[in-house]
Every structure is written in C-alpha cells, then in structure tokens.
Design a protein around this motif. Structure first.
Motif, PDB file in Angstrom:
ATOM      1  N   SER A 106      38.113  57.249  92.747  1.00  0.00           N
ATOM      2  CA  SER A 106      39.002  56.691  93.768  1.00  0.00           C
ATOM      3  C   SER A 106      38.263  55.777  94.736  1.00  0.00           C
ATOM      4  O   SER A 106      38.894  55.040  95.488  1.00  0.00           O
ATOM      5  CB  SER A 106      39.694  57.803  94.541  1.00  0.00           C
ATOM      6  N   SER A 154      38.770  50.665  98.830  1.00  0.00           N
ATOM      7  CA  SER A 154      40.207  50.912  98.683  1.00  0.00           C
ATOM      8  C   SER A 154      40.677  51.992  99.649  1.00  0.00           C
ATOM      9  O   SER A 154      41.847  52.027 100.023  1.00  0.00           O
ATOM     10  CB  SER A 154      40.535  51.307  97.244  1.00  0.00           C
ATOM     11  N   GLN A 155      39.774  52.858 100.101  1.00  0.00           N
ATOM     12  CA  GLN A 155      40.151  53.882 101.080  1.00  0.00           C
ATOM     13  C   GLN A 155      40.513  53.246 102.416  1.00  0.00           C
ATOM     14  O   GLN A 155      41.419  53.695 103.097  1.00  0.00           O
ATOM     15  CB  GLN A 155      39.015  54.881 101.279  1.00  0.00           C
ATOM     16  N   LEU A 197      41.906  50.373 102.810  1.00  0.00           N
ATOM     17  CA  LEU A 197      43.227  49.778 102.650  1.00  0.00           C
ATOM     18  C   LEU A 197      44.322  50.836 102.697  1.00  0.00           C
ATOM     19  O   LEU A 197      45.382  50.613 103.263  1.00  0.00           O
ATOM     20  CB  LEU A 197      43.295  48.995 101.340  1.00  0.00           C
ATOM     21  N   ARG A 198      44.059  51.984 102.101  1.00  0.00           N
ATOM     22  CA  ARG A 198      45.061  53.059 102.119  1.00  0.00           C
ATOM     23  C   ARG A 198      45.252  53.625 103.518  1.00  0.00           C
ATOM     24  O   ARG A 198      46.351  54.004 103.898  1.00  0.00           O
ATOM     25  CB  ARG A 198      44.656  54.185 101.167  1.00  0.00           C
ATOM     26  N   LYS A 199      44.174  53.679 104.300  1.00  0.00           N
ATOM     27  CA  LYS A 199      44.254  54.225 105.658  1.00  0.00           C
ATOM     28  C   LYS A 199      44.730  53.181 106.663  1.00  0.00           C
ATOM     29  O   LYS A 199      44.918  53.487 107.825  1.00  0.00           O
ATOM     30  CB  LYS A 199      42.888  54.759 106.088  1.00  0.00           C
ATOM     31  N   ASN A 200      44.908  51.936 106.219  1.00  0.00           N
ATOM     32  CA  ASN A 200      45.379  50.836 107.053  1.00  0.00           C
ATOM     33  C   ASN A 200      44.444  50.597 108.246  1.00  0.00           C
ATOM     34  O   ASN A 200      44.872  50.404 109.374  1.00  0.00           O
ATOM     35  CB  ASN A 200      46.813  51.074 107.526  1.00  0.00           C
ATOM     36  N   GLU A 258      47.869  44.781 105.709  1.00  0.00           N
ATOM     37  CA  GLU A 258      49.274  44.448 105.466  1.00  0.00           C
ATOM     38  C   GLU A 258      49.600  42.996 105.797  1.00  0.00           C
ATOM     39  O   GLU A 258      50.607  42.482 105.369  1.00  0.00           O
ATOM     40  CB  GLU A 258      50.185  45.355 106.294  1.00  0.00           C
TER      41      GLU A 258
END
Length: 53
Positions: free
Chosen positions: A11, A30-31, A33-36, A51
């Motif tokens: 991941s 990528s973490q 991006l997932r956590k914004n 975003e």
C-alpha cells in the motif's frame, strides 16, 4: 514478516502529482493523498490539496 507488514508494503506506493500552479510533476506517497494532506511543490513552493488537481 507478518501479513500486515506485507500489506502495508504494497500500500506504500507512490503516485505522480502535478502542481496546479507550475505544472511540475513529482511523486508523492499514496498515503498522503488518501489522508488529504496539504502538499508542497518542490519547485515553486506552492501549497495545494490533492483534490485541487
């Protein structure tokens, strides 16, 4: 190595992100991006959220 460590390893990939101000392409976790999390362009120093792309 436990199965959880193996899943975490897969991941932890990197994703190419383009700066909305100067169009510089960089690789980010990528973490993030997932956590914004707010990203900083290494070329021009512009702060932006994933975003906004």
């Amino acid at each position: 190595m436990s199965i959880f460590n193996a899943l975490k390893m897969f991941s932890d990939s990197s994703v190419k992100v383009t700066c909305p101000k100067c169009s510089y392409v960089t690789e980010q976790s990528s973490q993030k991006l997932r956590k914004n999390i707010t990203l900083i362009c290494p070329k021009c120093g512009h702060y932006f959220l994933p975003e906004e792309e």
